[in-house]
Design a protein around this motif. Structure first.
Motif, PDB file in Angstrom:
ATOM      1  N   SER A 150       0.836  -1.208   0.000  1.00  0.00           N
ATOM      2  CA  SER A 150       0.000   0.000   0.000  1.00  0.00           C
ATOM      3  C   SER A 150       0.865   1.248   0.000  1.00  0.00           C
ATOM      4  N   GLU A 153       2.300   2.081  -3.503  1.00  0.00           N
ATOM      5  CA  GLU A 153       1.432   2.860  -4.390  1.00  0.00           C
ATOM      6  C   GLU A 153       1.477   4.339  -4.019  1.00  0.00           C
ATOM      7  N   THR A 156       4.537   6.011  -5.387  1.00  0.00           N
ATOM      8  CA  THR A 156       4.524   6.339  -6.812  1.00  0.00           C
ATOM      9  C   THR A 156       3.587   7.504  -7.117  1.00  0.00           C
ATOM     10  N   ILE A 157       2.581   7.718  -6.275  1.00  0.00           N
ATOM     11  CA  ILE A 157       1.691   8.877  -6.452  1.00  0.00           C
ATOM     12  C   ILE A 157       2.361  10.151  -5.955  1.00  0.00           C
ATOM     13  N   GLU A 322       9.767   4.128  -9.302  1.00  0.00           N
ATOM     14  CA  GLU A 322       8.575   3.466  -9.836  1.00  0.00           C
ATOM     15  C   GLU A 322       8.839   1.987 -10.134  1.00  0.00           C
ATOM     16  N   LYS A 470      -7.710   6.537  -3.919  1.00  0.00           N
ATOM     17  CA  LYS A 470      -8.150   5.510  -4.870  1.00  0.00           C
ATOM     18  C   LYS A 470      -9.616   5.700  -5.262  1.00  0.00           C
ATOM     19  N   LYS A 474      -8.851   8.983  -8.838  1.00  0.00           N
ATOM     20  CA  LYS A 474      -8.463   7.832  -9.657  1.00  0.00           C
ATOM     21  C   LYS A 474      -7.556   8.214 -10.820  1.00  0.00           C
ATOM     22  N   ARG A 478       0.113   6.988 -11.491  1.00  0.00           N
ATOM     23  CA  ARG A 478       0.782   6.050 -10.588  1.00  0.00           C
ATOM     24  C   ARG A 478       1.259   4.861 -11.416  1.00  0.00           C
ATOM     25  N   TYR A 480       2.233   2.007 -10.051  1.00  0.00           N
ATOM     26  CA  TYR A 480       1.969   0.759  -9.332  1.00  0.00           C
ATOM     27  C   TYR A 480       0.651   0.898  -8.588  1.00  0.00           C
ATOM     28  N   LYS A 481      -0.205  -0.113  -8.671  1.00  0.00           N
ATOM     29  CA  LYS A 481      -1.496  -0.099  -7.997  1.00  0.00           C
ATOM     30  C   LYS A 481      -1.709  -1.394  -7.221  1.00  0.00           C
ATOM     31  N   ILE A 484      -8.000  -2.210  -3.883  1.00  0.00           N
ATOM     32  CA  ILE A 484      -8.427  -1.384  -2.760  1.00  0.00           C
ATOM     33  C   ILE A 484      -8.678  -2.212  -1.508  1.00  0.00           C
TER      34      ILE A 484
END
Length: 557
Positions: A150, A153, A156-157, A322, A470, A474, A478, A480-481, A484
């Motif tokens: 988690s 992600e 990366t955001i 990333e 998320k 949306k 990013r 990588y995801k 949820i």
């Protein structure tokens, strides 16, 4: 030479308030002289006058300041010749020195250390049975892995260093981020460093005190020495600190593998103990099922996995985050979880639950049973392993202070980096001082319990922020995801870890921690919201900037 220029002339607001007005009149008769960095040149005589009036009673200090001003004079003359040669957009930045191997070393090297040598007896003491203890270790690894994915992600955001502080700042704003900053900087990171240094001391001194624990005062002296050694290592050079981390990771993986092989050999020789511990009748006999007990057992287990978040503190120093961030996390946590489970089986293949719980140093007790007179080797191996973990914790912990200061939530001096070594030395020095203070009163178990309580509170806030992004954001880019459901599950686990001990067995210490976190509002309103700054702090910032040879550092995005 460019870095000397920046260190001396690209000063914070404090520098402007004390010298700039006088400078502009001294150099240009009322006009202002600016370089390509838009920073006025320092008049060394005025600087000496400002400081010497404050410390006129100290002849030694005046002499010392005169030596500093000689450096200012020299650098001022040199910088005048470089004005036209200095690129306009050039700034001081921490370099991206961390690759995939370094990332794995920071995560797994920090995780493998204190916990696996100190927590097994505490986990078993809380849950009461070998089978339940193994389940705690397994699910602790699962929680750490899901939480780390988690965080990946989020990394990366929001590709900035600082971990929880940065994520809370960008998602929720300055006010809650400040509470995270003071909690991590003044409580969580120093507590973790203090606990790991005590582990080093206990194992290093165990061979000299056979059959009894070493004196507490001697343990704390040795722990303080360990903190200072790690601090110097990290202040001197980032690349050197990373090499130390990789070397110690190899050593500790070898040590844990040796424990696993030793346990296997012991089982081949005699399987009586392991059969007694893990047969159907005894495996879960005496298990404690209360919510509070399970919560405290998870605290001890997750303490051993502490470090799964470390790369998020140094994202700006990671090459290709990333790509390397998710890879390093998956490799490191999978490796550590596997080793932890096998090592616990090896412990229980040699010791009965009663022997394990009564042991003050599990690895040493295991070594005495398996290696005989050579049991002291395990004590040395455990101390070296804990040292590597301490190095990783210090490497990442100092960055929280550095980033918080860069965002205006801590004093300006802590946001600066050394002009030659490119390390955040003021933040690392500050972290060292706080860690030494925390070391004085604490013991290992209380440090773990209250560290975990407050840490998982902020982890829950960060995970809720990821869920928000998320759902509502949306479209944010990013690389990588995660599904949820993963942050939702970890959020539920975090809420359980925060509330379970309080509901089941409320203690006054939890109130103290809550009051400490809440007390941040007293500092936030005047110093962060209204940006009040005492003049003495301005002058201290200028002096420390010159003395430590540091300059403001830009983000490396």
């Amino acid at each position: 030479m460019d870095w000397i220029y920046i260190a001396l002339f690209k000063a914070p607001k404090a520098l402007y308030n004390t010298t700039i007005h006088s400078l502009s009149h001294s150099y240009t008769g009322g006009g202002s002289y600016s370089c390509s960095h838009s920073c006025p040149v320092i008049n060394p005589l005025i600087t000496l006058k400002v400081f010497s009036t404050q410390f006129v009673a100290s002849e030694f200090f005046v002499i010392f300041l005169s030596l500093l001003c000689r450096r200012v004079v020299l650098c001022s003359l040199l910088s005048l010749n470089m004005v036209d040669k200095t690129p306009k957009n050039e700034g001081l930045q921490l370099k991206r020195e961390i690759g995939l191997i370094g990332g794995v070393a920071i995560v797994s090297g920090t995780m493998i250390g204190s916990g696996i040598f100190m927590s097994p007896q505490n986990v078993l003491a809380y849950v009461g049975s070998p089978g339940a203890s193994m389940l705690i270790w397994f699910f602790s690894g699962v929680v750490a892995l899901l939480a780390a994915l988690s965080y990946t992600e989020l990394g990366t955001i929001i590709p900035e260093s600082g971990g929880e502080f940065t994520y809370i700042l960008r998602i929720y704003g300055s006010f809650p981020a400040f509470f995270a900053a003071i909690t991590f900087i003044l409580l969580l990171k120093p507590s973790s460093i203090a606990a790991k240094s005590m582990t080093i001391a206990q194992y290093a001194m165990a061979p000299f005190y056979p059959g009894c624990p070493p004196p507490q005062l001697a343990v704390k002296y040795f722990a303080a020495f360990s903190i200072l050694v790690v601090a110097i290592t990290n202040i001197l050079n980032v690349r050197f600190a990373l090499r130390v981390q990789v070397i110690f990771l190899v050593a500790k993986v070898f040590s844990l593998t040796f424990i696993v092989i030793g346990g296997l050999v012991k089982v081949i020789q005699s399987s009586t103990v392991i059969e007694e511990n893990f047969n159907v009748e005894n495996a879960f006999q005496g298990t404690e099922y209360s919510v509070g007990t399970l919560g405290m057992a998870f605290y001890q287990g997750l303490w051993s996995y502490a470090g799964w978040y470390n790369l998020n503190y140094v994202t700006e120093e990671l090459n290709k985050p990333e790509v390397n961030l998710p890879r390093a996390v998956l490799i490191a946590i999978s490796l550590v979880t596997t080793l932890y489970l096998l090592v616990n089986v090896s412990y229980l293949a040699v010791m009965t639950p009663k022997e394990l719980v009564s042991s003050s140093a599990v690895a040493v007790t295991w070594g005495n049973k398996v290696l005989g007179s050579w049991g002291w080797v395990m004590s040395v191996a455990a101390a070296l392993s804990a040292f590597g973990s301490l190095n990783g914790t210090f490497f990442s912990g100092g960055r929280v202070c550095f980033v918080a200061a860069r965002e205006g939530h801590m004093p300006d001096i802590l946001s600066m980096a050394h002009v030659h070594r490119l390390t955040p030395s003021p933040a690392l020095i500050f972290t060292t001082i706080i860690s030494l203070v925390v070391l004085i009163p604490g013991d290992f178990q209380s440090i773990v319990n209250y560290f975990s309580f407050s840490a998982w509170f902020f982890y829950a806030i960060v995970l809720s922020g990821l869920i928000y992004l998320k759902i509502k954001k949306k479209d944010l880019p990013r690389s990588y995801k995660v599904p949820i459901v993963i942050p939702i599950l970890v959020l539920i686990a975090a809420i359980f870890l925060v509330l379970a001990p309080i509901i089941d067995n409320p203690q006054i210490e939890y109130l103290y921690v809550a009051l400490f976190i809440s007390s941040g509002i007293v500092l936030y309103i005047p110093f962060i919201h209204y940006k009040l700054c005492p003049r003495v702090l301005d002058k201290l910032t200028v002096f420390l900037q010159l003395f430590l040879e540091v300059a403001p550092a830009d983000k490396n995005l």
